[in-house]
Design an enzyme around this catalytic site. Structure first.
Site, PDB file in Angstrom:
ATOM      1  N   PRO A 104      -7.239  -3.659  -5.939  1.00  0.00           N
ATOM      2  CA  PRO A 104      -6.803  -2.286  -6.228  1.00  0.00           C
ATOM      3  C   PRO A 104      -5.293  -2.162  -6.209  1.00  0.00           C
ATOM      4  O   PRO A 104      -4.628  -2.611  -5.270  1.00  0.00           O
ATOM      5  CB  PRO A 104      -7.464  -1.481  -5.114  1.00  0.00           C
ATOM      6  N   CYS A 105      -4.762  -1.545  -7.271  1.00  0.00           N
ATOM      7  CA  CYS A 105      -3.317  -1.621  -7.517  1.00  0.00           C
ATOM      8  C   CYS A 105      -2.589  -0.306  -7.346  1.00  0.00           C
ATOM      9  O   CYS A 105      -1.408  -0.214  -7.659  1.00  0.00           O
ATOM     10  CB  CYS A 105      -3.084  -2.134  -8.941  1.00  0.00           C
TER      11      CYS A 105
END
Length: 376
Positions: A104-105
């Site tokens: 997850p960015c």
């Protein structure tokens, strides 16, 4: 390549041209799978996805609708033992052909890093370390990691690359535009390919880009469709509907209307000029984000009709096939988030094919030849 060809290419198309020695199934595991864009791209490239991991309940449900044969681990990856995954899938360390994922960015996003910080304090960013934990235990032959460009400047990414190098992996990392790889959308992404059995190389760019017109040309009106995702209604005030109707077709913007017709919130800001803008028929779309169904979130108005693009149109611009399933009971916000956060399948498929080619070539090499290739 047409939009339909880019979307519908299947593993059957690939296997029909492969020699008998190349027809063997290559295994892959998808970490942080979301609604399944990465897995769909891997399958299109000829990989057999044996397992996936996802923590979000609605994303899990969507994944299972589209990938029912994949063993899905519906849990926090930080609480998952990679040896258990190997055991469940009948693999030993070193057997897996490809470990792929996009940690997850959000913590690395452009808006979060505007102040040029290269180390963002966000617990989600530490999931990069869990990706490395899986690599260390599973010892996959190849690795694919995709993320936002800002990750390249973060110290944790440098540390990860150093660790992978110590594990014997050769790597190549680039920031690429998905529009150059069969995605009808402008989307800059960091992608890293790594291998311990061959020298990895990025896929070659496609010969031409797929436009919004090509991607949406077979989509009918929402009012006449049986596709519930395409038919999800808009709810706009009369004032907003009138504003949208005034914006010039095919690439027009609210800035074309003059200062007296700007919304009050727009008059207070000089930025975000794409909001309430239309897409252009003969260009790629802007980056599809979680707000793709909201004109206040970006250039998400349809090129010709006085509405935003539908969620089905957004999914097509992400490179999903027309029949990819979403449960509309999840609501627009949740589905928009899944689509906006998804990895565009054609982009993934292109680079997965590059890894697949190297894996198959390495499979035919002697151990001495393979070691010489990875050492170069």
């Amino acid at each position: 390549m047409t939009a339909q060809e880019a979307t519908q290419m299947s593993t059957k198309d690939m296997s029909s041209t492969a020699s008998p020695s190349q027809a063997r199934a290559l295994t892959a595991i998808d970490l942080f799978s979301g609604c399944g864009g990465l897995s769909h791209g891997l399958k299109r490239a000829g990989f057999h996805v044996v397992a996936a991991v996802e923590i979000d309940g609605k994303a899990q449900a969507t994944y299972e609708l589209n990938h029912p044969a994949v063993r899905l681990y519906p849990k926090d990856i930080r609480k998952l033992d990679p040896m258990q995954v190997l055991s469940d899938t009948g693999l030993q360390p070193g057997d897996l052909d490809l470990l792929a994922g996009c940690p997850p960015c959000q913590g690395f996003s452009r808006l979060r890093t505007r102040n040029q910080q290269t180390f963002v304090k966000d617990d989600r960013n530490n999931l990069v370390a869990d990706f490395v934990r899986f690599v260390k235990v599973m010892k996959p032959k190849t690795i694919m990691l995709e993320n936002v460009p800002a990750l390249a400047k973060d110290g944790r990414f440098t540390r990860m690359r150093n660790q992978l190098g110590a594990f014997g992996y050769g790597m190549v990392t680039h920031i690429l535009d998905a529009a150059d790889y069969g995605v009808p959308q402008r989307r800059k992404r960091l992608i890293m390919l790594a291998s311990r059995v061959h020298r990895p190389e990025m896929a070659a760019k496609a010969g031409s880009r797929i436009t919004v017109r090509q991607a949406l040309k077979h989509v009918g009106a929402p009012s006449t469709t049986k596709d519930k995702l395409h038919a999800m209604p808009e709810r706009r005030s009369q004032a907003i509907r009138e504003l949208i109707a005034l914006i010039p077709k095919n690439g027009g913007s609210r800035t074309d209307l003059g200062a007296d017709r700007q919304l009050a919130c727009h008059k207070r800001s000089n930025g975000f000029r794409d909001v309430y803008g239309r897409m252009a028929w003969d260009d790629v779309s802007p980056t599809i984000t979680s707000g793709c169904h909201n004109p206040s979130k970006g250039r998400f108005l349809h090129p010709s009709y006085n509405r935003t693009i539908t969620l089905r149109e957004a999914a097509l611009l992400q490179g999903f096939p027309r029949d990819y399933k979403f449960d509309i009971s999840h609501g627009k916000e949740a589905i928009g988030l899944m689509i906006g956060n998804a990895l565009p399948p054609p982009f993934i498929a292109a680079h997965a094919r590059a890894l697949r080619k190297g894996l198959l070539e390495a499979h035919t090499m002697t151990p001495a030849e393979s070691s010489m290739t990875t050492a170069r």
